[in-house]
Design a protein around this motif. Sequence first.
Motif, PDB file in Angstrom:
ATOM      1  N   UNK A 229       7.443 -16.537  -3.569  1.00  0.00           N
ATOM      2  CA  UNK A 229       7.680 -17.290  -2.343  1.00  0.00           C
ATOM      3  C   UNK A 229       6.516 -17.037  -1.386  1.00  0.00           C
ATOM      4  N   UNK A 230       6.416 -17.851  -0.367  1.00  0.00           N
ATOM      5  CA  UNK A 230       5.393 -17.643   0.666  1.00  0.00           C
ATOM      6  C   UNK A 230       6.095 -17.106   1.899  1.00  0.00           C
ATOM      7  N   UNK A 231       5.823 -15.852   2.233  1.00  0.00           N
ATOM      8  CA  UNK A 231       6.471 -15.209   3.365  1.00  0.00           C
ATOM      9  C   UNK A 231       5.483 -14.918   4.471  1.00  0.00           C
ATOM     10  N   UNK A 232       6.026 -14.588   5.621  1.00  0.00           N
ATOM     11  CA  UNK A 232       5.167 -14.277   6.755  1.00  0.00           C
ATOM     12  C   UNK A 232       4.661 -12.851   6.703  1.00  0.00           C
ATOM     13  N   UNK A 233       3.666 -12.577   7.503  1.00  0.00           N
ATOM     14  CA  UNK A 233       3.134 -11.214   7.628  1.00  0.00           C
ATOM     15  C   UNK A 233       3.610 -10.578   8.929  1.00  0.00           C
ATOM     16  N   UNK A 234       4.841 -10.883   9.304  1.00  0.00           N
ATOM     17  CA  UNK A 234       5.361 -10.421  10.575  1.00  0.00           C
ATOM     18  C   UNK A 234       5.992  -9.051  10.515  1.00  0.00           C
ATOM     19  N   UNK A 235       7.078  -8.884  11.281  1.00  0.00           N
ATOM     20  CA  UNK A 235       7.705  -7.574  11.442  1.00  0.00           C
ATOM     21  C   UNK A 235       8.750  -7.258  10.376  1.00  0.00           C
ATOM     22  N   UNK A 236       9.108  -8.237   9.560  1.00  0.00           N
ATOM     23  CA  UNK A 236      10.118  -7.963   8.541  1.00  0.00           C
ATOM     24  C   UNK A 236       9.586  -6.977   7.506  1.00  0.00           C
ATOM     25  N   UNK A 237      10.443  -6.013   7.157  1.00  0.00           N
ATOM     26  CA  UNK A 237      10.079  -5.032   6.136  1.00  0.00           C
ATOM     27  C   UNK A 237      10.848  -5.338   4.855  1.00  0.00           C
ATOM     28  N   UNK A 238      10.178  -5.189   3.727  1.00  0.00           N
ATOM     29  CA  UNK A 238      10.787  -5.515   2.441  1.00  0.00           C
ATOM     30  C   UNK A 238      10.561  -4.371   1.448  1.00  0.00           C
ATOM     31  N   UNK A 239      11.091  -4.540   0.246  1.00  0.00           N
ATOM     32  CA  UNK A 239      10.981  -3.497  -0.778  1.00  0.00           C
ATOM     33  C   UNK A 239       9.562  -3.410  -1.322  1.00  0.00           C
ATOM     34  N   UNK A 240       9.198  -2.203  -1.761  1.00  0.00           N
ATOM     35  CA  UNK A 240       7.880  -1.965  -2.349  1.00  0.00           C
ATOM     36  C   UNK A 240       8.064  -1.296  -3.710  1.00  0.00           C
ATOM     37  N   UNK A 241       7.455  -1.899  -4.730  1.00  0.00           N
ATOM     38  CA  UNK A 241       7.458  -1.307  -6.071  1.00  0.00           C
ATOM     39  C   UNK A 241       6.006  -1.165  -6.523  1.00  0.00           C
ATOM     40  N   UNK A 242       5.591   0.061  -6.846  1.00  0.00           N
ATOM     41  CA  UNK A 242       4.213   0.321  -7.243  1.00  0.00           C
ATOM     42  C   UNK A 242       3.991  -0.026  -8.716  1.00  0.00           C
ATOM     43  N   UNK A 243       2.728  -0.280  -9.024  1.00  0.00           N
ATOM     44  CA  UNK A 243       2.304  -0.485 -10.420  1.00  0.00           C
ATOM     45  C   UNK A 243       1.088   0.402 -10.693  1.00  0.00           C
ATOM     46  N   UNK A 244       0.780   0.548 -11.967  1.00  0.00           N
ATOM     47  CA  UNK A 244      -0.394   1.307 -12.369  1.00  0.00           C
ATOM     48  C   UNK A 244      -0.982   0.628 -13.596  1.00  0.00           C
ATOM     49  N   UNK A 245      -2.274   0.448 -13.592  1.00  0.00           N
ATOM     50  CA  UNK A 245      -2.940  -0.175 -14.730  1.00  0.00           C
ATOM     51  C   UNK A 245      -3.909   0.827 -15.324  1.00  0.00           C
ATOM     52  N   UNK A 246      -3.714   1.160 -16.610  1.00  0.00           N
ATOM     53  CA  UNK A 246      -4.552   2.163 -17.250  1.00  0.00           C
ATOM     54  C   UNK A 246      -5.519   1.523 -18.230  1.00  0.00           C
TER      55      UNK A 246
END
Length: 246
Positions: A229-246
């Motif tokens: 989706x296209x979301x704003x860069x405002x004050x809303x906080x959302x979930x964060x899931x990290x990735x790693x590429x080896x």
Amino acid sequence: MKKIILGLCNIVALLFCAGIHAQSSAEDYLAEVNKLLKLQDCNGASNAYNIYKQLSGTENKSIQDAILECLEEELIRLSDSYEGPEPTQEEKDAFLQEFDDSYETYIAGLEKEKKSYVDLGLPSGTKWKNKNEEHFQTHNDAVVIDREKIPTKQQWEELKDLCRWTWMNNGYYVTGPSGASIFLPAEGLENSKGDKDFVGSRGYYVTSTSFNVKSSYTFDFNAEDYYLNIGGNGDYKVSVRFIKKE
């Protein structure tokens, strides 16, 4: 004594095999633990507590101790009903020590698991962390601090297109080509006042890919669909899931 040990070993096995079950929140599971402990259902309490830890990401020492005490009482009950030679105190102590060692190994494994990344067998070689970060973040904060760890739009698309997604009432199990899985909880989003909406029904996740100077892509889902989706860069906080590429 063998029957006693087999009975308790089944309990230990359940500690290692507990999985996610449908429930609305971690606190519901904690309440279930206390209810099951009152009923002396050690197995059920152990399972519910493990799910509580997975959803909350926290430990509860008093609950751990109560479950261990329940298991020790279960050993005594099994001993009382055992038709055969009374186990010696040395045998009881040895078994309880073996259980304590197994439980400590289990807890250590959980701590290691929290920091681990899962190889889903994706063509890009991207490994996904098996837990969300503890706190929600705005898109800008997440990207500024941890850009290299934040999935791009393309990496989310790969996850969407090449994995099997199974809704579990409060999030998705995502199973990759390798057969390994991660769980993406529907944690909703948080506004600038710290209030959370859509918890348990919708998930909103950061990507590191911008759409334009004012907007960025997010990965959103509900029980019916999962999509970029296209979301704003405002004050809303959302979930964060990290990735790693080896």
